[in-house]
Design an enzyme around this catalytic site. Structure first.
Site, PDB file in Angstrom:
ATOM      1  N   ARG A 198       1.445   9.872  14.701  1.00 23.41           N
ATOM      2  CA  ARG A 198       1.099   9.561  16.093  1.00 23.41           C
ATOM      3  C   ARG A 198       2.305   8.884  16.737  1.00 23.41           C
ATOM      4  NH1 ARG A 198      -2.280  12.829  15.999  1.00 23.41           N
ATOM      5  NH2 ARG A 198      -4.525  12.628  16.331  1.00 23.41           N
ATOM      6  N   HIS A 238       3.466  18.611  19.519  1.00 23.49           N
ATOM      7  CA  HIS A 238       2.189  18.350  18.819  1.00 23.49           C
ATOM      8  C   HIS A 238       1.612  19.642  18.220  1.00 23.49           C
ATOM      9  CE1 HIS A 238      -1.297  15.279  18.533  1.00 23.49           C
ATOM     10  NE2 HIS A 238      -1.372  16.147  17.550  1.00 23.49           N
TER      11      HIS A 238
HETATM   12  P1  NDP Z   1      -6.345   9.689   6.184  1.00 24.95           P
HETATM   13  O1  NDP Z   1      -7.299   8.736   6.803  1.00 24.95           O
HETATM   14  O2  NDP Z   1      -6.841  10.638   5.121  1.00 24.95           O
HETATM   15  O3  NDP Z   1      -5.137   8.890   5.502  1.00 24.95           O
HETATM   16  C1  NDP Z   1      -4.537   7.798   6.107  1.00 24.95           C
HETATM   17  C2  NDP Z   1      -3.542   7.181   5.131  1.00 24.95           C
HETATM   18  O4  NDP Z   1      -2.859   6.105   5.795  1.00 24.95           O
HETATM   19  C3  NDP Z   1      -4.220   6.574   3.899  1.00 24.95           C
HETATM   20  O5  NDP Z   1      -3.423   6.776   2.760  1.00 24.95           O
HETATM   21  C4  NDP Z   1      -4.285   5.092   4.251  1.00 24.95           C
HETATM   22  O6  NDP Z   1      -4.282   4.229   3.125  1.00 24.95           O
HETATM   23  C5  NDP Z   1      -2.994   4.919   5.024  1.00 24.95           C
HETATM   24  N1  NDP Z   1      -3.071   3.750   5.901  1.00 24.95           N
HETATM   25  C6  NDP Z   1      -3.887   3.533   6.945  1.00 24.95           C
HETATM   26  N2  NDP Z   1      -3.669   2.314   7.481  1.00 24.95           N
HETATM   27  C7  NDP Z   1      -2.709   1.742   6.733  1.00 24.95           C
HETATM   28  C8  NDP Z   1      -2.060   0.486   6.758  1.00 24.95           C
HETATM   29  N3  NDP Z   1      -2.374  -0.448   7.676  1.00 24.95           N
HETATM   30  N4  NDP Z   1      -1.111   0.227   5.828  1.00 24.95           N
HETATM   31  C9  NDP Z   1      -0.810   1.157   4.879  1.00 24.95           C
HETATM   32  N5  NDP Z   1      -1.380   2.394   4.810  1.00 24.95           N
HETATM   33  C10 NDP Z   1      -2.319   2.669   5.719  1.00 24.95           C
HETATM   34  O7  NDP Z   1      -5.663  10.493   7.366  1.00 24.95           O
HETATM   35  P2  NDP Z   1      -5.089  11.978   7.352  1.00 24.95           P
HETATM   36  O8  NDP Z   1      -4.132  12.092   6.219  1.00 24.95           O
HETATM   37  O9  NDP Z   1      -6.190  12.948   7.439  1.00 24.95           O
HETATM   38  O10 NDP Z   1      -4.314  12.020   8.759  1.00 24.95           O
HETATM   39  C11 NDP Z   1      -3.243  11.124   9.051  1.00 24.95           C
HETATM   40  C12 NDP Z   1      -2.900  11.198  10.522  1.00 24.95           C
HETATM   41  O11 NDP Z   1      -2.201  12.406  10.808  1.00 24.95           O
HETATM   42  C13 NDP Z   1      -4.083  11.265  11.476  1.00 24.95           C
HETATM   43  O12 NDP Z   1      -4.647   9.987  11.671  1.00 24.95           O
HETATM   44  C14 NDP Z   1      -3.461  11.819  12.723  1.00 24.95           C
HETATM   45  O13 NDP Z   1      -2.993  10.767  13.517  1.00 24.95           O
HETATM   46  C15 NDP Z   1      -2.273  12.639  12.213  1.00 24.95           C
HETATM   47  N6  NDP Z   1      -2.409  14.083  12.477  1.00 24.95           N
HETATM   48  C16 NDP Z   1      -1.439  14.730  13.206  1.00 24.95           C
HETATM   49  C17 NDP Z   1      -1.527  16.084  13.448  1.00 24.95           C
HETATM   50  C18 NDP Z   1      -0.451  16.804  14.205  1.00 24.95           C
HETATM   51  O14 NDP Z   1      -0.584  17.991  14.493  1.00 24.95           O
HETATM   52  N7  NDP Z   1       0.654  16.167  14.538  1.00 24.95           N
HETATM   53  C19 NDP Z   1      -2.656  16.888  12.957  1.00 24.95           C
HETATM   54  C20 NDP Z   1      -3.613  16.111  12.197  1.00 24.95           C
HETATM   55  C21 NDP Z   1      -3.485  14.767  11.981  1.00 24.95           C
HETATM   56  P3  NDP Z   1      -5.486   4.280   2.040  1.00 24.95           P
HETATM   57  O15 NDP Z   1      -5.296   5.594   1.308  1.00 24.95           O
HETATM   58  O16 NDP Z   1      -5.212   3.122   1.177  1.00 24.95           O
HETATM   59  O17 NDP Z   1      -6.758   4.212   2.821  1.00 24.95           O
END
Ligand code: NDP
Length: 308
Positions: free
Chosen positions: A224, A271
């Site tokens: 993002r 995007h």
């Molecule tokens: P998930 O919720 O599956 O994974 C999020 C990851 O980020 C987890 O490993 C989580 O840790 C980690 N995380 C969250 N907060 C923190 C923090 N404060 N400190 C450290 N690690 C953190 O999300 P997805 O993988 O499904 O998607 C990720 C992002 O990709 C989406 O939120 C979206 O913004 C973006 N996206 C972009 C697209 C594009 O076309 N550009 C398409 C689809 C998504 P933990 O495993 O420990 O919970």
């Protein structure tokens, strides 16, 4: 009869009406699927942040709001949405992200631009290093980040990942916490951002953290836009970073006069890193409705405290 409101908008409906009824039927569900149900009668809502429903209060009997996007930051800040909320984890979306990330990592790793853009009669015979000599860091190891990290590791890159909690991913060295973040940034040559946007991750890469990165480090941001402080990024590119390939932005579409468009060390993609694929996402939606009807826990529920 189970009533499902499809509220993700007309454009999405034209794709989902072709695949969702069949996916629901395959789960043995008899469903009245429509874009137009009386709010008080709706059991499930399939939604998108820019969809038809912005006020969720009238949907009193709704058991689940299923987002068709992976990112939920524009739903978690909606105070009317108090029903259980699930984000999208779609195999098609994941594969698309793995392909975008792998493609852009290889572009920079192999120095492809030198040969594509530099057709100037000069014989540049610099042999690129092997992947084993190019440490990559993936910030966020969820559905998307872990799949990307695994593929990059399979290609031979030494991969470090950072998440909120410790976890085991074969071939990936996992770190957490502030110290872990500093460590994975210091050692990387390529950094991929795939954390969700939350209060804790806004401007995760600020001037201080960008300063930890080595000279010529490459940043890929398909996560993002607000995960990075734009002003600090431009300053870091001007001082020591190698390049930033950015798919997401604070304001989208990226305004035509934004400095990223003209910066020689920035690649803008609009995007398109990945998207939910209706053919595979329909099965994910149907499975969550089946679970709801069977009294089983929903998959991929958003933790409202954590914001993802
Ligand atoms: P998930 O919720 O599956 O994974 C999020 C990851 O980020 C987890 O490993 C989580 O840790 C980690 N995380 C969250 N907060 C923190 C923090 N404060 N400190 C450290 N690690 C953190 O999300 P997805 O993988 O499904 O998607 C990720 C992002 O990709 C989406 O939120 C979206 O913004 C973006 N996206 C972009 C697209 C594009 O076309 N550009 C398409 C689809 C998504 P933990 O495993 O420990 O919970």
């Amino acid at each position: 009869m189970i009533r499902v409101l499809f509220a993700a908008g007309a454009k999405c409906w034209s794709e989902y009406e072709l695949v969702l009824p069949e996916a629901l039927e395959a789960k043995g569900l008899t469903v009245d699927l429509s874009r137009d149900h009386a709010p008080g009668t709706v059991d499930y809502i399939v939604t998108a942040p820019n969809g038809d429903v912005q006020d969720y209060r009238p949907y009193r009997c709704c058991k689940l709001v299923q987002n068709i996007w992976a990112g939920v930051e524009n739903l978690t800040d909606n105070p009317t949405l108090t029903q259980p909320l699930a984000r999208m984890v779609d195999p098609g979306l994941t594969r698309g992200m793995v392909e975008w990330v792998t493609g852009h990592v290889l572009r920079h790793h192999l120095g492809m631009d030198r040969h594509i853009l530099g057709q100037d009669g000069i014989w540049r015979s610099e042999i690129p290093p092997l992947a084993a000599d190019r440490p990559v860091t993936v910030l966020g190891l969820g559905a998307l980040g872990s799949a990307c990290a695994t593929t990059l590791s399979d290609l031979g890159f030494p991969v470090r990942g950072w998440a909120r909690r410790d976890k085991e991913i074969p071939g990936v060295e996992v770190f957490s916490g502030h110290d872990g973040l500093d460590a994975v940034l210091r050692d990387a040559q390529i950094v991929v951002l795939l954390v969700p946007l939350t209060a804790l991750t806004r401007h995760l890469l600020n001037a201080e953290r960008l300063a930890l990165l080595k000279r010529n480090t490459i940043i890929l941001n398909p996560g993002r836009g607000p995960l990075i402080d734009d002003g600090a990024l431009i300053a870091a590119l001007d001082s020591h970073l190698g390049h930033a390939t950015l798919d997401v932005f604070e304001t989208e579409p990226l305004p035509a006069d934004h400095p990223f468009w003209a910066h020689p060390k920035v690649t803008v993609t609009p995007h398109i890193a990945s998207a939910t694929r209706p053919a595979t996402a329909a099965t994910v939606i149907a499975e969550n409705i089946r679970r709801g009807e069977a009294g089983q826990p929903f998959q991929h529920l958003v933790d409202r405290e954590r914001g993802y």
